[in-house]
Design an enzyme around this catalytic site. Structure first.
Site, PDB file in Angstrom:
ATOM      1  N   CYS A  54      -3.390   0.421   9.420  1.00 50.15           N
ATOM      2  CA  CYS A  54      -4.466  -0.620   9.008  1.00 50.15           C
ATOM      3  C   CYS A  54      -5.405  -1.061  10.064  1.00 50.15           C
ATOM      4  O   CYS A  54      -6.183  -1.541   9.973  1.00 50.15           O
ATOM      5  CB  CYS A  54      -3.756  -1.236   7.974  1.00 50.15           C
ATOM      6  SG  CYS A  54      -2.757  -2.262   8.576  1.00 50.15           S
ATOM      7  N   HIS A  94       1.034  -1.093   0.043  1.00 48.60           N
ATOM      8  CA  HIS A  94       0.144   0.159   0.065  1.00 48.60           C
ATOM      9  C   HIS A  94       0.831   1.073  -0.128  1.00 48.60           C
ATOM     10  O   HIS A  94       1.856   1.134   0.371  1.00 48.60           O
ATOM     11  CB  HIS A  94      -0.916  -0.003   1.478  1.00 48.60           C
ATOM     12  CG  HIS A  94      -1.993  -1.068   1.345  1.00 48.60           C
ATOM     13  ND1 HIS A  94      -2.120  -1.745   2.459  1.00 48.60           N
ATOM     14  CD2 HIS A  94      -3.050  -1.197   0.291  1.00 48.60           C
ATOM     15  CE1 HIS A  94      -3.171  -2.424   1.991  1.00 48.60           C
ATOM     16  NE2 HIS A  94      -3.730  -2.338   0.904  1.00 48.60           N
TER      17      HIS A  94
HETATM   18  N1  GLY Z   1      -2.791  -9.005   5.239  1.00 50.21           N
HETATM   19  C1  GLY Z   1      -2.985  -7.718   4.638  1.00 50.21           C
HETATM   20  C2  GLY Z   1      -3.336  -7.834   3.313  1.00 50.21           C
HETATM   21  O1  GLY Z   1      -2.608  -8.347   2.513  1.00 50.21           O
HETATM   22  O2  GLY Z   1      -4.278  -7.217   2.668  1.00 50.21           O
END
Ligand code: GLY
Length: 256
Positions: free
Chosen positions: A248, A162
């Site tokens: 997150c 991200h």
């Molecule tokens: N484990 C977080 C993701 O890959 O979305």
């Protein structure tokens, strides 16, 4: 001023099978993850957030990473459509839990968007164009944001889960970032502290101004501390095994 809220999700037994970009050296320990999550929530509460819990259905191993499932834009909750197919159903439960507080809208197919790609700095939103978030999803987000008077800036992201794996904000003028994953010119005008390595720089600014940093990220702690910020640390090693960071694990109203 209203106290900001951090929404967090419970850790299901299925978290042991959360998505990972690389096999971790040891398996995820769900009991340890729950303990670490409680510590993380305590840090958020101690830093000035009111905490609200939302249950994660057992089917959603990655559900605790609630930030990916929704984006808060002032009074609007934009439910995402994650690029990871196994995560597509996560947003529904968040929307149901929060429908009475926010106006709800959704990213529609073929758009994909994950909240880990959405970085709010001051009055702007920077959106990572990653393997999880596509052009169509960014355009849909930008349209919702524009109606609210918020500018959206697209940031192509290379080889990172991200955008917020490689850049986060310490305050409205200062960012911390890893070099090599995006064009730094996108952030011209803002001060950037550079630290090598993806997933190093995911920090969370608490409402009281202290900076929450993973216990494993010693260099980041030193760099941020040397700039005069007060640093708080928390062990989130079980979440790091699943490529998770601090942002997150919560959805925060002061980010919206
Ligand atoms: N484990 C977080 C993701 O890959 O979305």
């Amino acid at each position: 001023m209203l106290q900001p809220i951090a929404f967090v999700r419970s850790i299901p037994d299925s978290f042991a099978g959360a998505l990972t970009r690389a096999e971790p050296a040891s398996a995820i320990d769900v009991t340890a993850a729950r303990h670490q999550h409680a510590q993380y929530v305590a840090c958020l509460g101690g830093g000035g957030f009111e905490i609200e819990h939302i249950e994660t259905p057992p089917a959603f191993a990655d559900g605790p990473f609630i930030e990916d499932a929704a984006v808060l834009l002032i009074g609007t909750l934009l439910l995402t459509r994650p690029g990871a197919p196994s995560r597509r159903g996560e947003a529904a439960g968040v929307g149901e839990a929060l429908a009475d507080r926010f106006e709800i809208c959704s990213i529609e197919s073929p758009g994909t968007l994950e909240g880990g790609d959405v970085l709010r700095v001051g009055g702007r939103i920077y959106v990572g164009n990653s393997s999880r978030t596509n052009d169509d999803g960014i355009q849909q987000l930008a349209a919702v944001a524009a109606e609210l008077g918020i500018e959206t800036i697209q940031v192509p992201v290379l080889d990172s889960l991200h955008l917020k794996s490689v850049i986060t904000a310490l305050d409205d003028e200062t960012l911390i970032a890893a070099p090599g994953y995006f064009d730094p010119g996108v952030f011209a005008g803002l001060r950037v502290l550079w630290v090598q390595g993806a997933s190093e720089v995911n920090v969370l600014t608490l409402p009281d101004g202290r900076i929450l940093i993973p216990a494993s990220k010693r260099t980041v702690q030193e760099v941020v501390g040397a700039e005069g910020y007060e640093v708080v640390t928390v062990d989130v090693s079980e979440f790091e095994k699943a490529d998770g960071g601090l942002t997150c694990l919560s959805l925060r109203t002061n980010d919206g």
